[in-house]
Design an enzyme around this catalytic site. Structure first.
Site, PDB file in Angstrom:
ATOM      1  NE  ARG A 208      41.537  36.769  37.635  1.00 55.39           N
ATOM      2  CZ  ARG A 208      40.468  36.262  36.996  1.00 55.39           C
ATOM      3  NH1 ARG A 208      39.299  36.169  37.614  1.00 55.39           N
ATOM      4  NH2 ARG A 208      40.569  35.843  35.746  1.00 55.39           N
ATOM      5  CD  GLU A 237      40.922  32.253  43.555  1.00 55.27           C
ATOM      6  OE1 GLU A 237      41.081  31.597  42.498  1.00 55.27           O
ATOM      7  OE2 GLU A 237      40.141  33.189  43.653  1.00 55.27           O
ATOM      8  CG  HIS A 254      37.876  31.907  40.663  1.00 50.96           C
ATOM      9  ND1 HIS A 254      39.152  32.402  40.543  1.00 50.96           N
ATOM     10  CD2 HIS A 254      37.196  32.418  39.600  1.00 50.96           C
ATOM     11  CE1 HIS A 254      39.256  33.150  39.453  1.00 50.96           C
ATOM     12  NE2 HIS A 254      38.052  33.172  38.855  1.00 50.96           N
TER      13      HIS A 254
END
Ligand SMILES: NC(=O)C1=CN([C@@H]2O[C@H](COP(=O)(O)OP(=O)(O)OC[C@H]3O[C@@H](n4cnc5c(N)ncnc54)[C@H](O)[C@@H]3O)[C@@H](O)[C@H]2O)C=CC1
Ligand SMILES: O=C(O)C(=O)[C@H](O)COP(=O)(O)O
Length: 375
Positions: A208, A237, A254
């Site tokens: 993350r 993000e 991602h």
């Protein structure tokens, strides 16, 4: 029964239609009015699931087709009597294959052999343990850090993060995002850790974004000490720092977990959990869903060198195919999510049958997850 599913969940409409009426919706943002008569909600990591999304809605079950659950307030769901299931481990193999591709590319670029390096793995769960097994199969030394597992007394040798910071050439992070508590991981990589890191290290973050303080990382990459970074995840993000993207060796949107197998497993795991929840238990074999791979079989002669392994794994997945498009579109509104929504099909190494004339090569490739055989 109405079931809302994220439109980026392959096979979801087909599977959940066995149980009710399905509506596919975008996950970021999720259309509020679609929730007004929904009995169940199947999301991915981009949808924040909490009281403000679901209070007063008829939703009785939430499934997330992801390994991470930091986007879900599971304590609130439990207090509201809403069933919940995630998809642990669904995409772990995909993340491992992302890390291997990245490290072998850096090895080729910088002229080193992976088996001469020590790899520190932080977070030894579904991703970290598979990564460890595959690195060991290649003869790479690993150091493992997982305080929750160490405290539970799990078998294996676990080290404090500081030992990895001091000794590992490569640090690769595979923890959940824990904002607080004894095992907090928010900004686990901060300015202090980056300052203690010796020169010439490689840092990989495929868990993350917030596990790494992105501003501190940018400062470190701007500094005089050599540091190489591979980032699949960003803080925040989708609006990542363009300056940081410019400095990382490999940067992707991602998608580390985005193999077709990984996404399909995510869907089948939440489908199976939901069918159980409503008392209609069903199982779905992955093979019944997946198409034949583009490349199904190759023959490989002789012993396995790292350059040969790099060429082989890149027949299946080369992370540079995801680095280039992010650099092209980063900063344009909506483009980060578009790269993820229209993701080109990607398979796992197991989809490739490798016929070897060398028994040791066939054995190593099997341990690495290929469908290898001596022929
Ligand atoms: N980039 C991507 O596409 C993907 C990202 N992820 C992220 O990666 C994370 C890890 O994935 P999995 O291995 O499947 O999860 P997992 O839950 O199987 O393993 C996580 C491991 O981290 C350990 N851990 C927890 N706190 C820690 C700490 N402070 N220091 C070191 N270790 C700690 C846990 O004990 C556990 O063994 C997920 O939580 C998710 O956020 C997962 C899949 C895909
Ligand atoms: O499973 C996880 O955790 C992930 O990070 C997923 O790969 C993220 O994919 P999306 O759910 O954001 O599509």
């Amino acid at each position: 029964m109405k079931i809302l599913v994220d439109e980026n969940m392959p096979y979801a409409v087909e599977l959940f239609s066995r149980l009710g009426n399905v509506q596919a919706v975008p996950g970021r943002p999720i259309p509020q009015d679609a929730l007004n008569d929904a009995d169940a909600l199947m999301v991915r990591s981009v949808t924040k699931v909490n009281e403000s999304l679901l209070a007063g809605k008829p939703v009785k079950f939430v499934g997330t087709a992801t390994a991470g659950t930091d986007h879900v307030d599971d304590a609130w769901l439990a207090s509201a009597g809403i069933g919940f299931s995630a998809a642990p481990g669904c995409n772990a193999i995909a993340v491992v294959e992302y890390v291997f591709s990245s490290l072998l590319i850096l090895a080729q670029r910088d002229g080193f052999q992976l088996r001469d390096k020590t790899v520190g793995i932080i977070g030894v769960g579904n991703v970290g343990s598979r990564l460890n097994a595959r690195l060991e199969a290649l003869g790479v030394r690993t150091l493992l850090c997982d305080p929750p597992r160490a405290d539970r007394g799990d078998a294996g040798e676990f080290w404090p993060l500081e030992k990895l910071v001091a000794e590992a050439d490569i640090l690769t992070f595979h923890t959940p995002l824990n904002m607080s508590g004894p095992y907090a991981t928010h900004h686990l990589v901060d300015a202090g850790l980056l300052a203690r890191l010796p020169a010439d290290r490689i840092l990989v973050n495929a868990c993350r974004g917030e596990v790494v303080d992105n501003a501190a990382l940018l400062d470190a990459l701007d500094g005089s000490k050599k540091l190489t970074a591979v980032l699949d995840v960003w803080e925040p993000e989708p609006d990542l720092s363009l300056a940081l993207l410019d400095k990382v060796a490999i940067g992707t949107a991602h998608i580390a977990g985005y193999s077709l197998e990984g996404k399909a497993r995510g869907t089948t795991q939440v489908f199976e959990a939901f069918s159980q929840f409503i008392g209609q238990p069903q199982t779905v074999p992955l093979e019944s869903l997946l198409p034949a791979p583009e490349f199904a079989e190759v023959t490989l002669s002789g012993a396995l060198s790292e350059p040969k392994l790099l060429r082989l794994i890149h027949l299946v997945y080369d992370v540079r195919r995801d680095d280039r498009p992010l650099r092209r579109v980063a900063g344009k509104p909506g483009e980060f999510d578009k790269l993820r929504k229209f993701y080109e099909e990607r398979r796992e190494w197991s989809s490739l049958r490798v016929i070897c004339d060398d028994a040791a090569t066939a054995d190593v490739l099997k341990k690495l997850g290929f469908n290898s055989q001596l022929g």
